[in-house]
Design a protein around this motif. Structure first.
Motif, PDB file in Angstrom:
ATOM      1  N   PRO A 149       0.635  -0.918  -0.195  1.00  0.00           N
ATOM      2  CA  PRO A 149      -0.043  -0.561   0.326  1.00  0.00           C
ATOM      3  C   PRO A 149       1.016   1.104   0.164  1.00  0.00           C
ATOM      4  O   PRO A 149       1.872   1.412   0.084  1.00  0.00           O
ATOM      5  N   LYS A 150       0.146   2.306  -1.040  1.00  0.00           N
ATOM      6  CA  LYS A 150       1.511   3.414  -1.321  1.00  0.00           C
ATOM      7  C   LYS A 150       1.149   4.426   0.725  1.00  0.00           C
ATOM      8  O   LYS A 150       1.853   5.688   1.151  1.00  0.00           O
ATOM      9  N   THR A 151      -0.318   4.478   1.223  1.00  0.00           N
ATOM     10  CA  THR A 151      -0.309   5.323   2.401  1.00  0.00           C
ATOM     11  C   THR A 151       0.262   4.291   3.855  1.00  0.00           C
ATOM     12  O   THR A 151       0.333   2.881   3.752  1.00  0.00           O
ATOM     13  N   ILE A 152       0.553   4.650   4.543  1.00  0.00           N
ATOM     14  CA  ILE A 152       0.921   4.663   5.857  1.00  0.00           C
ATOM     15  C   ILE A 152      -0.468   4.058   7.034  1.00  0.00           C
ATOM     16  O   ILE A 152       0.129   3.007   6.806  1.00  0.00           O
ATOM     17  N   ARG A 153      -1.003   4.501   6.581  1.00  0.00           N
ATOM     18  CA  ARG A 153      -2.323   3.618   6.680  1.00  0.00           C
ATOM     19  C   ARG A 153      -2.863   2.476   6.541  1.00  0.00           C
ATOM     20  O   ARG A 153      -3.331   1.276   6.909  1.00  0.00           O
ATOM     21  N   GLY A 154      -2.446   2.706   4.762  1.00  0.00           N
ATOM     22  CA  GLY A 154      -2.886   1.284   4.562  1.00  0.00           C
ATOM     23  C   GLY A 154      -1.999   0.105   4.675  1.00  0.00           C
ATOM     24  O   GLY A 154      -2.363  -0.948   4.371  1.00  0.00           O
ATOM     25  N   ARG A 155      -0.705   0.407   4.606  1.00  0.00           N
ATOM     26  CA  ARG A 155       0.245  -0.658   5.415  1.00  0.00           C
ATOM     27  C   ARG A 155      -0.060  -1.226   6.736  1.00  0.00           C
ATOM     28  O   ARG A 155       0.201  -2.238   7.062  1.00  0.00           O
ATOM     29  N   LEU A 156      -0.125  -0.193   7.971  1.00  0.00           N
ATOM     30  CA  LEU A 156      -0.989  -0.892   8.604  1.00  0.00           C
ATOM     31  C   LEU A 156      -1.181  -1.324   9.354  1.00  0.00           C
ATOM     32  O   LEU A 156      -2.046  -2.654  10.009  1.00  0.00           O
ATOM     33  N   MET A 157      -2.669  -1.098   8.615  1.00  0.00           N
ATOM     34  CA  MET A 157      -3.578  -1.824   7.826  1.00  0.00           C
ATOM     35  C   MET A 157      -3.959  -3.160   7.829  1.00  0.00           C
ATOM     36  O   MET A 157      -4.200  -4.330   8.220  1.00  0.00           O
ATOM     37  N   ALA A 158      -2.744  -3.527   6.586  1.00  0.00           N
ATOM     38  CA  ALA A 158      -2.720  -4.452   5.897  1.00  0.00           C
ATOM     39  C   ALA A 158      -1.908  -5.356   6.718  1.00  0.00           C
ATOM     40  O   ALA A 158      -1.884  -6.675   6.441  1.00  0.00           O
ATOM     41  N   TYR A 159      -0.816  -4.922   8.007  1.00  0.00           N
ATOM     42  CA  TYR A 159      -0.381  -5.466   8.716  1.00  0.00           C
ATOM     43  C   TYR A 159      -0.667  -6.241   9.516  1.00  0.00           C
ATOM     44  O   TYR A 159      -1.088  -7.733  10.623  1.00  0.00           O
ATOM     45  N   LEU A 160      -1.520  -5.496   9.945  1.00  0.00           N
ATOM     46  CA  LEU A 160      -2.357  -5.814  11.803  1.00  0.00           C
ATOM     47  C   LEU A 160      -3.444  -6.456  11.357  1.00  0.00           C
ATOM     48  O   LEU A 160      -4.180  -7.769  11.841  1.00  0.00           O
ATOM     49  N   ASP A 161      -3.958  -6.324  10.057  1.00  0.00           N
ATOM     50  CA  ASP A 161      -4.742  -7.350   9.308  1.00  0.00           C
ATOM     51  C   ASP A 161      -4.682  -9.073   9.276  1.00  0.00           C
ATOM     52  O   ASP A 161      -5.071 -10.239  10.111  1.00  0.00           O
ATOM     53  N   LEU A 165      -5.191 -12.050  12.195  1.00  0.00           N
ATOM     54  CA  LEU A 165      -5.575 -13.840  11.067  1.00  0.00           C
ATOM     55  C   LEU A 165      -4.719 -14.663  12.184  1.00  0.00           C
ATOM     56  O   LEU A 165      -5.370 -15.802  12.102  1.00  0.00           O
ATOM     57  N   ARG A 166      -3.396 -14.713  11.934  1.00  0.00           N
ATOM     58  CA  ARG A 166      -2.525 -15.595  12.865  1.00  0.00           C
ATOM     59  C   ARG A 166      -2.466 -16.041  13.997  1.00  0.00           C
ATOM     60  O   ARG A 166      -3.001 -17.236  14.494  1.00  0.00           O
ATOM     61  N   THR A 167      -3.185 -14.427  15.007  1.00  0.00           N
ATOM     62  CA  THR A 167      -4.192 -15.201  16.203  1.00  0.00           C
ATOM     63  C   THR A 167      -5.569 -15.718  16.333  1.00  0.00           C
ATOM     64  O   THR A 167      -6.111 -15.978  17.890  1.00  0.00           O
ATOM     65  N   SER A 168      -5.652 -15.853  14.747  1.00  0.00           N
ATOM     66  CA  SER A 168      -7.247 -15.526  15.568  1.00  0.00           C
ATOM     67  C   SER A 168      -7.896 -14.683  16.009  1.00  0.00           C
ATOM     68  O   SER A 168      -8.722 -15.213  17.107  1.00  0.00           O
ATOM     69  N   THR A 169      -7.483 -13.331  16.675  1.00  0.00           N
ATOM     70  CA  THR A 169      -8.876 -12.808  17.883  1.00  0.00           C
ATOM     71  C   THR A 169      -8.295 -11.451  17.089  1.00  0.00           C
ATOM     72  O   THR A 169      -7.521 -11.036  16.694  1.00  0.00           O
ATOM     73  N   ARG A 170      -8.958 -10.893  17.331  1.00  0.00           N
ATOM     74  CA  ARG A 170      -8.923  -9.243  17.826  1.00  0.00           C
ATOM     75  C   ARG A 170      -7.743  -8.138  18.636  1.00  0.00           C
ATOM     76  O   ARG A 170      -7.554  -6.953  18.214  1.00  0.00           O
ATOM     77  N   SER A 171      -7.256  -8.908  19.386  1.00  0.00           N
ATOM     78  CA  SER A 171      -6.730  -8.099  20.150  1.00  0.00           C
ATOM     79  C   SER A 171      -5.760  -9.003  19.810  1.00  0.00           C
ATOM     80  O   SER A 171      -5.626 -10.225  20.566  1.00  0.00           O
ATOM     81  N   PHE A 172      -3.948  -8.447  19.959  1.00  0.00           N
ATOM     82  CA  PHE A 172      -2.844  -9.830  19.917  1.00  0.00           C
ATOM     83  C   PHE A 172      -1.586  -8.416  19.980  1.00  0.00           C
ATOM     84  O   PHE A 172      -2.213  -6.546  19.989  1.00  0.00           O
ATOM     85  N   THR A 173      -1.148  -8.952  20.389  1.00  0.00           N
ATOM     86  CA  THR A 173       0.471  -8.379  20.596  1.00  0.00           C
ATOM     87  C   THR A 173       1.573  -8.417  19.469  1.00  0.00           C
ATOM     88  O   THR A 173       1.161  -9.734  19.186  1.00  0.00           O
ATOM     89  N   VAL A 174       2.165  -7.546  19.219  1.00  0.00           N
ATOM     90  CA  VAL A 174       3.005  -7.669  17.219  1.00  0.00           C
ATOM     91  C   VAL A 174       4.601  -7.411  18.359  1.00  0.00           C
ATOM     92  O   VAL A 174       4.741  -7.138  19.414  1.00  0.00           O
ATOM     93  N   PRO A 175       5.341  -8.602  17.528  1.00  0.00           N
ATOM     94  CA  PRO A 175       6.843  -8.784  17.674  1.00  0.00           C
ATOM     95  C   PRO A 175       7.733  -7.153  17.878  1.00  0.00           C
ATOM     96  O   PRO A 175       8.652  -7.299  18.705  1.00  0.00           O
ATOM     97  N   PHE A 176       7.109  -6.205  17.535  1.00  0.00           N
ATOM     98  CA  PHE A 176       8.112  -4.926  17.581  1.00  0.00           C
ATOM     99  C   PHE A 176       7.686  -3.889  18.204  1.00  0.00           C
ATOM    100  O   PHE A 176       6.467  -3.682  18.917  1.00  0.00           O
TER     101      PHE A 176
END
Length: 215
Positions: A149-161, A165-176
């Motif tokens: 994605p060209k925008t920061i929001r687009g990149r964030l949304m792609a990563y958080l999505d 999906l990986r954690t099968s939950t809407r609340s999660f901890t990212v490793p960064f």
């Protein structure tokens, strides 16, 4: 006693205890400790050893001459790095591998697994290396998807999505942490923080440090 992370490693899947012991000896397995920020492998160098993270984590990153860093991957406990370079032996690394925290690494001269003089464990490790390679391709494909994605929001949304999906939950901890997330998404940290604030204000997410909730 064999470290739990070694016994559970995908690389050694299917090996008996006797085969695992023989494989570790034949591959010259050696354990090393690295302090946070210490470089495990330098870009431009060659290596015949791949690494397995026994504890802690390492970042695989690209650092240009102007001081810009891009994080390509985070390898946590049980993960691998440099296996392709170790198999080739004479190909200069294009990335640095750096300890993300105090870590212990198992180093293996993995090319010896291709030596036909070894026993039955050899074919099992070669088969497992193919699985590892396939998984790494998925990881790199994922990063390409996150930075498309060209925008920061687009990149964030792609990563958080992806994380949801990986954690099968809407609340999660990212490793960064924030700087690492900015480096991974290849954006400016200040701009990233501003965009996260806007996304919270717009009711899209809630976040504190590296804990996120998709609303």
């Amino acid at each position: 006693m064999i470290h739990e992370a070694i016994a559970r490693s995908i690389l050694f899947r299917g090996l008996s205890e006797a085969e695992l012991t023989a494989a570790l000896a034949a591959l010259g397995a050696g354990e090393r400790a690295y302090r946070r920020g210490e470089t495990v492998l330098h870009a431009g160098s060659t290596t015949r050893q791949m690494g397995i993270v026994l504890s802690g984590s390492v970042t695989i990153e690209s650092n240009d001459p102007w001081g810009n860093r891009t994080i390509l991957e985070l390898a946590e406990t049980g993960d691998f790095f440099a296996e392709v370079y170790a198999l080739l032996g004479d190909e200069p690394l294009l990335v640095d591998v750096r300890a993300n925290e105090d870590s212990r690494i198992l180093l293996l001269t993995i090319g010896r697994a291709l030596d036909e003089e070894h026993g039955g464990w050899q074919s099992k490790i070669v088969r497992n290396l193919l699985r590892i390679s396939a998984r790494k391709n998925l990881t790199l494909s994922g990063r390409a998807f996150h930075t498309a994605p060209k925008t920061i929001r687009g990149r964030l949304m792609a990563y958080l999505d992806t994380m949801a999906l990986r954690t099968s939950t809407r609340s999660f901890t990212v490793p960064f942490d924030r700087q690492q997330l900015a480096d991974y998404l290849n954006v400016d940290r200040t701009a990233l923080s501003k965009e996260l604030g806007k996304m919270k204000k717009d009711g899209l997410i809630d976040c504190h440090l590296n804990r996120f909730t998709i609303l």
